[in-house]
Motif scaffolding. Structure first.
Motif, PDB file in Angstrom:
ATOM      1  N   GLN A   1       1.071  -1.315  -0.374  1.00 25.10           N
ATOM      2  CA  GLN A   1       0.158   0.138   0.185  1.00 25.10           C
ATOM      3  C   GLN A   1       1.026   1.380  -0.060  1.00 25.10           C
ATOM      4  OE1 GLN A   1      -0.610  -2.046   1.854  1.00 25.10           O
ATOM      5  NE2 GLN A   1      -2.872  -2.822   2.702  1.00 25.10           N
ATOM      6  N   SER A   2       0.917   2.284  -0.659  1.00 23.42           N
ATOM      7  CA  SER A   2       0.899   3.797  -0.414  1.00 23.42           C
ATOM      8  C   SER A   2       1.111   4.314   0.574  1.00 23.42           C
ATOM      9  CB  SER A   2       0.455   4.476  -1.058  1.00 23.42           C
ATOM     10  OG  SER A   2      -0.833   4.873  -1.468  1.00 23.42           O
ATOM     11  N   ASN A   3       2.649   4.663   0.918  1.00 19.61           N
ATOM     12  CA  ASN A   3       1.834   5.169   2.380  1.00 19.61           C
ATOM     13  C   ASN A   3       2.685   6.747   2.237  1.00 19.61           C
ATOM     14  OD1 ASN A   3       2.016   3.169   3.309  1.00 19.61           O
ATOM     15  ND2 ASN A   3       4.144   2.906   4.432  1.00 19.61           N
ATOM     16  N   TYR A   4       2.895   7.680   4.290  1.00 20.78           N
ATOM     17  CA  TYR A   4       2.653   9.646   3.488  1.00 20.78           C
ATOM     18  C   TYR A   4       4.323   9.110   3.299  1.00 20.78           C
ATOM     19  CZ  TYR A   4       2.982  14.421   4.309  1.00 20.78           C
ATOM     20  OH  TYR A   4       2.988  15.357   4.288  1.00 20.78           O
ATOM     21  N   ILE A   5       4.449  10.132   2.868  1.00 15.32           N
ATOM     22  CA  ILE A   5       6.090  10.636   2.824  1.00 15.32           C
ATOM     23  C   ILE A   5       7.105   9.461   4.270  1.00 15.32           C
ATOM     24  CG2 ILE A   5       6.549  13.063   2.399  1.00 15.32           C
ATOM     25  CD1 ILE A   5       6.105  13.323   5.643  1.00 15.32           C
TER      26      ILE A   5
ATOM     27  N   ASN B   1      -6.540  15.598  -5.074  1.00 18.73           N
ATOM     28  CA  ASN B   1      -7.561  15.586  -4.514  1.00 18.73           C
ATOM     29  C   ASN B   1      -7.078  13.900  -3.676  1.00 18.73           C
ATOM     30  OD1 ASN B   1      -8.472  18.162  -5.895  1.00 18.73           O
ATOM     31  ND2 ASN B   1      -8.828  17.311  -7.512  1.00 18.73           N
ATOM     32  N   HIS B   2      -6.591  13.301  -4.024  1.00 16.26           N
ATOM     33  CA  HIS B   2      -7.229  12.064  -3.935  1.00 16.26           C
ATOM     34  C   HIS B   2      -5.373  11.194  -2.932  1.00 16.26           C
ATOM     35  CE1 HIS B   2     -10.157  12.184  -6.254  1.00 16.26           C
ATOM     36  NE2 HIS B   2     -11.363  10.476  -5.574  1.00 16.26           N
ATOM     37  N   LEU B   3      -5.859  10.633  -1.898  1.00 12.06           N
ATOM     38  CA  LEU B   3      -3.966   9.967  -0.427  1.00 12.06           C
ATOM     39  C   LEU B   3      -3.946   9.126  -1.934  1.00 12.06           C
ATOM     40  CD1 LEU B   3      -2.551  10.070   1.767  1.00 12.06           C
ATOM     41  CD2 LEU B   3      -4.405   8.280   2.113  1.00 12.06           C
ATOM     42  N   SER B   4      -4.617   8.558  -2.916  1.00 16.03           N
ATOM     43  CA  SER B   4      -2.970   7.939  -3.602  1.00 16.03           C
ATOM     44  C   SER B   4      -2.492   8.404  -4.767  1.00 16.03           C
ATOM     45  CB  SER B   4      -3.804   6.797  -4.249  1.00 16.03           C
ATOM     46  OG  SER B   4      -4.863   5.323  -4.196  1.00 16.03           O
ATOM     47  N   GLN B   5      -3.199   9.408  -5.280  1.00 14.84           N
ATOM     48  CA  GLN B   5      -2.444  10.474  -6.057  1.00 14.84           C
ATOM     49  C   GLN B   5      -1.032  11.237  -5.137  1.00 14.84           C
ATOM     50  OE1 GLN B   5      -5.748  12.754  -7.637  1.00 14.84           O
ATOM     51  NE2 GLN B   5      -5.795  11.327  -9.008  1.00 14.84           N
ATOM     52  N   LEU B   6      -1.719  11.801  -4.256  1.00  7.84           N
ATOM     53  CA  LEU B   6      -0.480  12.443  -3.259  1.00  7.84           C
ATOM     54  C   LEU B   6       0.327  11.498  -2.995  1.00  7.84           C
ATOM     55  CD1 LEU B   6       0.168  14.632  -0.890  1.00  7.84           C
ATOM     56  CD2 LEU B   6      -1.247  13.631   0.291  1.00  7.84           C
ATOM     57  N   ASN B   7       0.012  10.337  -2.394  1.00  2.00           N
ATOM     58  CA  ASN B   7       1.495   9.562  -1.921  1.00  2.00           C
ATOM     59  C   ASN B   7       2.274   9.000  -3.326  1.00  2.00           C
ATOM     60  OD1 ASN B   7       0.023   8.933   0.753  1.00  2.00           O
ATOM     61  ND2 ASN B   7      -0.735   7.405   1.137  1.00  2.00           N
ATOM     62  N   ARG B   8       1.706   8.866  -4.284  1.00  2.00           N
ATOM     63  CA  ARG B   8       2.241   8.275  -5.356  1.00  2.00           C
ATOM     64  C   ARG B   8       3.187   9.324  -5.946  1.00  2.00           C
ATOM     65  NH1 ARG B   8       1.397   4.283 -10.628  1.00  2.00           N
ATOM     66  NH2 ARG B   8       2.984   5.059 -11.781  1.00  2.00           N
TER      67      ARG B   8
ATOM     68  N   THR C   1      10.007   9.709   8.495  1.00  2.00           N
ATOM     69  CA  THR C   1      10.099   9.737   7.138  1.00  2.00           C
ATOM     70  C   THR C   1      11.570   9.721   6.713  1.00  2.00           C
ATOM     71  OG1 THR C   1       9.666  11.546   5.342  1.00  2.00           O
ATOM     72  CG2 THR C   1       9.634  12.523   7.398  1.00  2.00           C
ATOM     73  N   ILE C   2      11.721   9.576   5.469  1.00  2.00           N
ATOM     74  CA  ILE C   2      12.290   9.477   4.459  1.00  2.00           C
ATOM     75  C   ILE C   2      13.178  10.607   3.695  1.00  2.00           C
ATOM     76  CG2 ILE C   2      11.458   9.263   2.179  1.00  2.00           C
ATOM     77  CD1 ILE C   2      14.612   7.922   1.137  1.00  2.00           C
ATOM     78  N   LEU C   3      12.247  11.570   4.634  1.00  2.00           N
ATOM     79  CA  LEU C   3      12.816  13.571   4.436  1.00  2.00           C
ATOM     80  C   LEU C   3      13.338  13.342   5.439  1.00  2.00           C
ATOM     81  CD1 LEU C   3       9.210  15.226   3.818  1.00  2.00           C
ATOM     82  CD2 LEU C   3      10.803  13.827   1.832  1.00  2.00           C
ATOM     83  N   ASP C   4      13.402  13.319   6.660  1.00  2.00           N
ATOM     84  CA  ASP C   4      14.450  12.872   7.963  1.00  2.00           C
ATOM     85  C   ASP C   4      16.268  13.362   7.077  1.00  2.00           C
ATOM     86  OD1 ASP C   4      14.928  14.149  11.003  1.00  2.00           O
ATOM     87  OD2 ASP C   4      16.480  12.307  10.153  1.00  2.00           O
ATOM     88  N   LEU C   5      16.207  11.311   6.624  1.00  2.00           N
ATOM     89  CA  LEU C   5      17.948  11.491   5.669  1.00  2.00           C
ATOM     90  C   LEU C   5      17.796  12.439   4.975  1.00  2.00           C
ATOM     91  CD1 LEU C   5      20.191   9.587   5.221  1.00  2.00           C
ATOM     92  CD2 LEU C   5      18.193   8.023   4.454  1.00  2.00           C
TER      93      LEU C   5
END
Length: 230
Positions: free
Chosen positions: A8-12, A113-120, A209-213
């Motif tokens: 499943q997609s995750n947020y950042i 508008n949709h979570l899947s789009q944002l995550n991808r 989140t990987i953003l930290d790295l």
């Protein structure tokens, strides 16, 4: 031997998620699954001087008890500015903040508008920075069959995979025989053993989140990952 992973997609997501992507030839975002609240689909953690902090994308859930991840709508747009403000406040002292912000901030300021789009879109942007060239597909690009293991095995077969790479938590429910009957080998991805990297704000934490790295290590991020190469 073509390797396929399905998740499943995750947020950042955290760095292990991207290592799993980098370890395979095709990664299928499995957002035909039911959306679950208080999960990684729409939230993740960053480090702050006050400790770990959640960044949560607001989504519309009222009366939508059985909606799929791909059907989940984002509630409003104010969250994007708020999340970027939190990232800037807590990571502006990080050595590579400006370099990452150059390509990451525009992604945040053009929300979906949709979570899947944002995550991808975020996953693709981060993969691009890390040089991960794995093919990404959505689960709905393929035919979906019934059965938990049967569906995963079918997706892998349709993607012409000979090896299915799964996270260790799936050992509790995957029937490996279903894959073997289709001529597909199952291997288990191992997340343990990551080295620590220079990190701001208190005790080290891998589960952010990987953003930290990226903010802290920039182009050297691959040194603290197992499958991402320079």
């Amino acid at each position: 031997m073509k390797k396929v992973a399905i998740l499943q997609s995750n947020y950042i997501p955290w760095k292990g998620y991207f290592d799993l992507i980098a370890s395979v030839d095709e990664f299928i975002l499995y957002d035909d699954m039911q959306y679950t609240r208080r999960d990684w689909r729409n939230r993740n953690q960053i480090k702050t001087p006050q400790g770990l902090q959640w960044l949560t994308v607001p989504v519309k859930v009222k009366g939508k008890y059985h909606q799929k991840i791909r059907e989940t709508e984002i509630d409003g747009t104010d969250w994007a500015q708020e999340h970027w403000k939190s990232l800037a406040q807590n990571y502006r002292r990080a050595p590579h903040f400006e370099a990452i912000a150059d390509w990451l901030e525009p992604v945040y300021l053009d929300p979906d508008n949709h979570l899947s789009q944002l995550n991808r879109r975020l996953i693709e942007a981060i993969c691009g920075y890390l040089g991960i060239r794995t093919t990404l597909h959505n689960s709905w690009d393929y035919e979906l069959v019934e059965g938990k293991t049967e569906r995963l095995a079918s997706l892998c077969k349709q993607a012409q995979g000979q090896e299915y790479v799964s996270g260790p938590s799936a050992k509790d429910y995957i029937d490996e025989q279903v894959f073997e009957d289709l001529g597909i080998r199952v291997t288990w991805f191992e997340y343990a053993g990551y080295a620590e990297y220079p990190q701001l704000w208190g005790p080290f934490s891998h589960h952010v989140t990987i953003l930290d790295l990226l903010f802290n290590c920039g182009r050297d991020a691959h040194r603290y990952m197992r499958y991402v190469k320079a």
